[in-house]
Design a protein around this motif. Structure first.
Motif, short mmCIF file in Angstrom:
data_model
loop_
_atom_site.label_atom_id
_atom_site.label_comp_id
_atom_site.label_asym_id
_atom_site.label_seq_id
_atom_site.Cartn_x
_atom_site.Cartn_y
_atom_site.Cartn_z
N GLU A 34 0.73 -1.30 0.14
CA GLU A 34 -0.18 -0.34 -0.23
C GLU A 34 0.74 1.26 0.29
O GLU A 34 1.93 0.83 0.38
N TYR A 35 0.51 2.35 -0.78
CA TYR A 35 1.36 3.38 -0.57
C TYR A 35 0.38 4.74 -1.05
O TYR A 35 -0.83 4.87 -1.30
N GLY A 36 1.01 5.32 -0.23
CA GLY A 36 0.37 7.35 -0.59
C GLY A 36 1.87 7.90 -1.64
O GLY A 36 2.29 8.24 -0.40
N ASN A 37 0.77 8.94 -2.13
CA ASN A 37 1.59 9.47 -2.97
C ASN A 37 1.67 10.96 -3.40
O ASN A 37 -0.10 10.87 -3.92
N ASP A 38 2.59 11.78 -3.78
CA ASP A 38 1.92 12.88 -4.05
C ASP A 38 3.31 13.51 -5.78
O ASP A 38 3.60 13.66 -6.22
N ASN A 39 2.62 13.26 -6.91
CA ASN A 39 3.17 13.31 -8.11
C ASN A 39 3.47 13.84 -8.39
O ASN A 39 4.31 14.23 -9.19
N ASP A 40 2.57 15.14 -8.36
CA ASP A 40 2.69 16.74 -8.52
C ASP A 40 4.07 17.37 -7.69
O ASP A 40 4.67 18.31 -8.59
N GLY A 41 4.03 17.06 -6.69
CA GLY A 41 5.05 17.32 -6.08
C GLY A 41 5.19 18.82 -5.79
O GLY A 41 6.30 19.90 -5.72
N THR A 42 3.45 19.66 -5.34
CA THR A 42 3.64 20.56 -4.59
C THR A 42 2.40 20.35 -3.64
O THR A 42 1.93 19.30 -3.47
N PRO A 43 1.74 21.32 -2.83
CA PRO A 43 0.91 21.34 -1.73
C PRO A 43 -0.78 21.11 -2.41
O PRO A 43 -1.58 21.24 -2.09
N LEU A 44 -0.29 21.65 -4.00
CA LEU A 44 -1.80 21.62 -4.54
C LEU A 44 -2.05 20.16 -4.62
O LEU A 44 -1.81 19.38 -4.99
N GLN A 45 -3.54 20.09 -4.76
CA GLN A 45 -4.04 18.73 -4.33
C GLN A 45 -4.18 18.60 -6.09
O GLN A 45 -5.34 18.37 -6.63
N ALA A 46 -3.18 18.08 -6.96
CA ALA A 46 -3.14 17.80 -8.27
C ALA A 46 -3.55 16.60 -8.52
O ALA A 46 -3.79 15.96 -9.95
N TYR A 47 -2.73 15.53 -8.05
CA TYR A 47 -2.13 14.42 -8.16
C TYR A 47 -2.07 13.08 -7.04
O TYR A 47 -0.45 13.79 -7.12
N GLN A 48 -2.39 13.13 -6.23
CA GLN A 48 -2.58 12.10 -5.28
C GLN A 48 -3.20 10.71 -5.39
O GLN A 48 -4.34 10.90 -6.23
N THR A 49 -2.55 9.62 -4.79
CA THR A 49 -3.05 8.23 -4.95
C THR A 49 -3.25 7.46 -4.29
O THR A 49 -1.91 7.82 -2.85
N SER A 50 -4.33 6.35 -3.27
CA SER A 50 -3.81 5.81 -2.36
C SER A 50 -3.14 6.14 -0.52
O SER A 50 -2.61 5.38 -0.67
N ALA A 62 -4.61 19.79 9.94
CA ALA A 62 -4.72 20.88 9.36
C ALA A 62 -4.87 21.77 9.80
O ALA A 62 -4.15 21.85 11.05
N GLY A 63 -4.35 23.16 8.88
CA GLY A 63 -3.99 24.48 9.20
C GLY A 63 -2.37 23.84 8.97
O GLY A 63 -1.55 25.41 9.16
N LEU A 64 -1.64 23.17 8.63
CA LEU A 64 -0.20 22.78 8.47
C LEU A 64 0.21 23.79 6.85
O LEU A 64 -0.59 23.78 6.38
N THR A 65 0.89 24.65 7.10
CA THR A 65 1.41 25.33 6.07
C THR A 65 2.82 25.40 6.25
O THR A 65 3.80 24.94 7.46
N ASP A 66 3.93 25.16 4.96
CA ASP A 66 4.64 25.13 4.90
C ASP A 66 5.80 26.37 4.83
O ASP A 66 4.94 27.97 4.84
N GLU A 67 6.82 27.29 4.40
CA GLU A 67 7.95 28.42 4.40
C GLU A 67 6.82 29.39 3.59
O GLU A 67 7.49 30.28 4.02
N PHE A 68 6.55 28.89 3.06
CA PHE A 68 6.25 29.73 1.85
C PHE A 68 4.36 29.76 2.13
O PHE A 68 3.90 30.97 1.09
N GLY A 69 3.59 29.13 2.61
CA GLY A 69 3.25 29.96 3.37
C GLY A 69 1.22 28.78 3.11
O GLY A 69 0.34 29.49 2.93
N ILE A 70 1.87 27.74 1.52
CA ILE A 70 0.91 27.17 1.42
C ILE A 70 0.63 26.37 2.11
O ILE A 70 1.25 25.42 3.37
N PRO A 71 -0.81 26.09 2.29
CA PRO A 71 -1.32 24.91 3.73
C PRO A 71 -1.09 23.32 2.47
O PRO A 71 -0.51 23.72 1.97
N ALA A 72 -0.73 22.47 3.61
CA ALA A 72 -0.22 21.57 3.27
C ALA A 72 -1.78 21.25 3.01
O ALA A 72 -3.19 21.14 3.03
#
Length: 848
Positions: free
Chosen positions: A364-380, A391-401
């Protein structure tokens, strides 16, 4: 094509002239110079024809690795074989997990939802293979091995699973009934590498019963930092164990039972974003819209393009060793099995063998294939993984996780399989050992051990990331069963049985007939706000996801065969030629939206080979040169492509069919100019060209033009993709290595130094797109320098100390591309390992 033939002609003529010069020298000096006999090229006993033989005596392209060479090259996983075997390509092949390390040989690779083209065998049994990810078994396969053998070309008669590309044979160290022996080994290195392994062999009853226990633990920090989750991606964390029991109650009867298990837990792959497709896009079959749609569904001039560009800009700022994921990725693999081999010598000329196995695999696996905080391509994303986003977690650029309220928790793994195999085999020899033969039957049944579940989010607008309605994604359930049974026979006849003048002229012939059955079911849907679901199959709505299910069955059968001649005109030289038919079963398409594409047909390949193997000596200098030319006619190649149902307006995928010819040259050479120094290397050139590759356009595909270049084909038109580069072929691979051994006195042991350089030319990875239309689909050329320094048997204590480094120049290179630019609007890549180094201590006992 002409270029490869010319290369082959030059290689063959040069090799023939070289042999003509050195063979007489061997005859003149080989017997008289006693010192020359001490320096020889080492031989490895292989089982490529299901019986023990010298590798140099087998008319098959074999790359064999002894335990010593495995340690020198620091081979701990399949990826480390890349560059050390001609025509072999190893990689993720665009899949979501780095744990996938699929083999491709001579252009035959594992396709989407397909069985392996190069099967991995453990103690002569095919490792259990998953479907959604091209895994073959779990981690830790290279612990405590007697040898590793890589066989190139179709293995369609003698080996269990039908393949078109080849086989990788892993032979675990068998117990010894005459002595207590074993080893303990520990490694420590950068990226917090900690590796501990060992083995213990204990005779329980002298010459009758023995047990061998082996195990390993491997932990290493990842080299891609996720600055959103403050975690290292591309790490490794696994452990494995193995118990073998050998019983020899009589001189003619032996039984070897091996039980193994392995477990892996890591933080998933670190895809690096390199861009988004911001051009116009429309749904397949839909009318043109003035102004069009940009990737993700935002209407121009909404801020989507600016958001996408900013994400790529940040990725460039932080560099290729950092990523920013909205999913806390992971990969979990559990594998275990039992393999039992029984050998009964019925007479001096006849042996009965039975090999039975049972294996299980869960991943089983979970991954983010686009490599950004955008919800563009995620699986499993699975409930079995505890660290869900906050909820509310952000990176140093202020983009929500992530922390999105549309997170998915699944109750079942992505793949969960069990497999049984049974092989009954009769080996014999006749005519005073001039005729050897093997006949037998093989059965394999791989089926779900539980329900398979999946979840994915695709085509989500950046302005709607986390929205439970517009970014709900899809859910899926599926299962696939593969059964195969076969009868086979192969024999080798030395014509010396009929006349001394024909001694060393041998004919090999083999035939196999295989029956395959694949059954599968699939249900895929998108949840709707009112509690119902929309079926991916036909866009219908229902209150029950089971209404989205479809089933399919495919039954196929085919013969495979091999015929060949080999001849030894002088001692140390064998020339050979053979023709082999390979076959790989079809499969079930779990993402079909049209009935006719729910299954896909088998592949077939006919391979023609000619070459020589030679051991020679000039004075006191021994050497080895093996050269092979191959030509393959490859039909019904399984290639994934997009699909669309115009009646239901549903989008999915289908498995396309292509035809190609592949030819190339493979060479292996080594020389020992003096005692203690060996210089060698390998070389391969593979030229693969599609002859026919056509499919229906979904509106944005590009077709090859007769005069060169490409043109966009409207929806429903026919695409000719025959001019695009062949997938997963590295046209040129070469390796140069040198090993120097220096005795340090009677009581000090031996110092050994290995330096190895491998170079890889560019590799195309997209199944349907030309390089200019699928950015990053062609991996750039690169070279890797590896070194090791070993001090063996220090002061006759059995202690070895080693220093090792891989990628010594810290080369930055890509090893995989998402190839989703035109399908999902994503350009992302995986990068290879940076410089890795460390120290290894090994204590061996009981070997004398």
């Amino acid at each position: 094509m002409r270029r490869v033939r010319n290369n082959f002609d030059v290689s063959l003529l040069a090799g023939a002239a070289f042999l003509g010069a050195i063979v007489p020298a061997q005859a003149q000096t080989g017997a008289s110079d006693a010192a020359a006999q001490t320096a020889q090229i080492s031989d490895i006993i292989v089982t490529a024809q299901r019986r023990e033989e010298r590798a140099q005596d087998v008319p098959i392209v074999i790359s064999a690795f002894s335990p010593e060479r495995i340690r020198e090259l620091n081979i701990t996983e399949p990826q480390k074989l890349y560059g050390n075997v001609p025509s072999l390509v190893v990689g993720t092949q665009g899949q979501a997990s780095r744990d996938v390390q699929s083999f491709s040989i001579r252009g035959q690779s594992t396709g989407f939802l397909a069985l392996p083209s190069v099967a991995t065998y453990f103690n002569e049994v095919p490792l259990i293979a998953s479907i959604s990810l091209s895994l073959q078994g779990g981690p830790g396969q290279f612990v405590d091995l007697e040898n590793v053998q890589v066989l190139s070309g179709p293995q369609g008669t003698l080996f269990g699973r039908n393949t078109t590309g080849g086989a990788v044979l892993l032979s675990a160290h068998k117990p010894s009934t005459d002595r207590v022996e074993g080893y303990v080994q520990g490694s420590y290195g950068n990226y917090d590498l900690v590796n501990i392994e060992g083995a213990l062999n204990v005779p329980l009853i002298e010459d009758k019963l023995a047990v061998r226990v082996a195990g390993a633990y491997y932990d290493r920090t990842g080299y891609t930092q996720d600055i959103v989750w403050d975690k290292d991606r591309d790490n490794q964390h696994w452990y494995t164990g193995r118990v073998s029991i050998l019983a020899t109650p009589t001189e003619r009867l032996s039984n070897n039972l091996m039980v193994y298990g392995s477990k892996s837990r890591n933080n998933g792959a670190g895809y690096i974003n390199r861009g988004f497709r911001l051009g116009l896009r429309r749904m397949p079959g839909a009318p043109d819209i003035p102004g069009g749609l940009v990737t993700g569904g935002c209407m121009v001039p909404d801020p989507c393009a600016a958001i996408y560009n900013r994400q790529t800009e940040i990725s460039q700022q932080i560099g290729p060793r950092k990523t920013r994921n909205d999913v806390d990725g992971y990969s979990n693999i559990d594998a275990w099995g039992a393999i039992n081999t029984t050998d009964l010598e019925l007479t001096d000329e006849l042996k009965l063998r039975n090999i039975v196995s049972y294996q299980k695999l869960k991943s089983e696996y979970g991954n983010d294939n686009d490599g950004t905080p955008l919800q563009a391509y995620q699986t499993s994303q699975s409930a079995n993984f505890p660290n869900f986003p906050v909820a509310g977690l952000t990176d140093e650029f202020g983009i929500p996780a992530a922390g999105y309220n549309n997170e998915v928790k699944l109750a079942h793994p992505r793949d969960h399989l069990e497999q049984i195999t049974e092989e009954l085999q009769l080996q014999g020899n006749m005519l005073d050992n001039h005729l050897t033969y093997t006949v037998g039957g093989f059965y394999i049944d791989t089926k779900p051990a539980g329900l398979w579940e999946s979840a994915a989010v695709q085509f989500c607008s950046p302005t709607n990331t986390g929205n439970p309605v517009t970014c709900a994604g899809t859910r899926g359930r599926s299962g696939v069963t593969n059964k195969s049974k076969a009868l086979y026979g192969q024999g080798t006849l030395d014509f010396g049985a009929f006349s001394p003048a024909l001694k060393n002229l041998r004919f090999t012939g083999g035939y196999r007939y295989t029956w395959d059955t694949v059954k599968g079911f699939s249900a895929s849907w998108s949840p709707l706000p009112n509690g119902t679901v929309r079926c991916s199959l036909d866009n219908s709505t229902s209150s029950n996801p089971e209404d989205c299910r479809f089933d399919a069955t495919l039954k196929t059968k085919a013969p495979t065969w091999t015929v060949g001649l080999d001849y030894k005109p002088v001692e140390g030289l064998m020339v050979y030629g053979k023709v082999t038919r390979g076959y790989k079963a079809g499969g079930f398409n779990s993402v079909a939206v049209n009935d006719q594409f729910r299954t896909f047909e088998p592949e077939k390949l006919t391979s023609y080979e000619a070459g020589f193997k030679s051991d020679w000596r000039v004075g006191s200098v021994p050497g080895r040169l093996n050269v092979t030319y191959f030509y393959s006619d490859y039909k019904n190649i399984q290639r994934p492509g997009s699909d669309f149902n115009q009646t239901t307006f549903a989008g999915g995928a289908k498995i396309l069919s292509a035809t190609a010819t592949i030819q190339g040259v493979e060479a292996e050479a080594s020389i020992r100019p003096f005692e203690g120094l060996e210089i060698g290397g390998t070389f391969s050139h593979t030229d693969a060209d599609y002859k026919k590759y056509q499919f229906t356009s979904l509106g944005a595909d590009r077709t090859c033009l007769p005069g060169g270049g490409f043109a966009v084909v409207p929806f429903g038109g026919t695409v000719d993709a025959s001019c695009i580069p062949f997938q997963f072929v590295t046209p040129y691979i070469y390796n140069i290595r040198a090993t120097a051994k220096l005795p340090m006195g009677e009581d000090m042991g031996e110092l050994s130094y290995l330096i190895s350089y491998s170079h890889f030319s560019k590799q195309h990875t997209s199944p349907t797109g030309d390089p200019s239309f699928e950015p990053g689909s062609t991996l750039e050329p690169y070279g890797l320098l590896n070194m090791s320094l070993d001090w063996r048997n220090i002061r006759q204590t059995g202690l070895d100390a080693s220093l090792f480094v891989t990628n010594a120049t810290n080369k930055l290179y890509r090893v995989a591309n998402a190839n989703s630019y035109n399908g999902l609007g994503i350009f992302a890549s995986l990068y290879g390992e940076p410089r890795m180094y460390g120290i290894k201590l090994r204590y061996s006992f009981g070997n004398n």
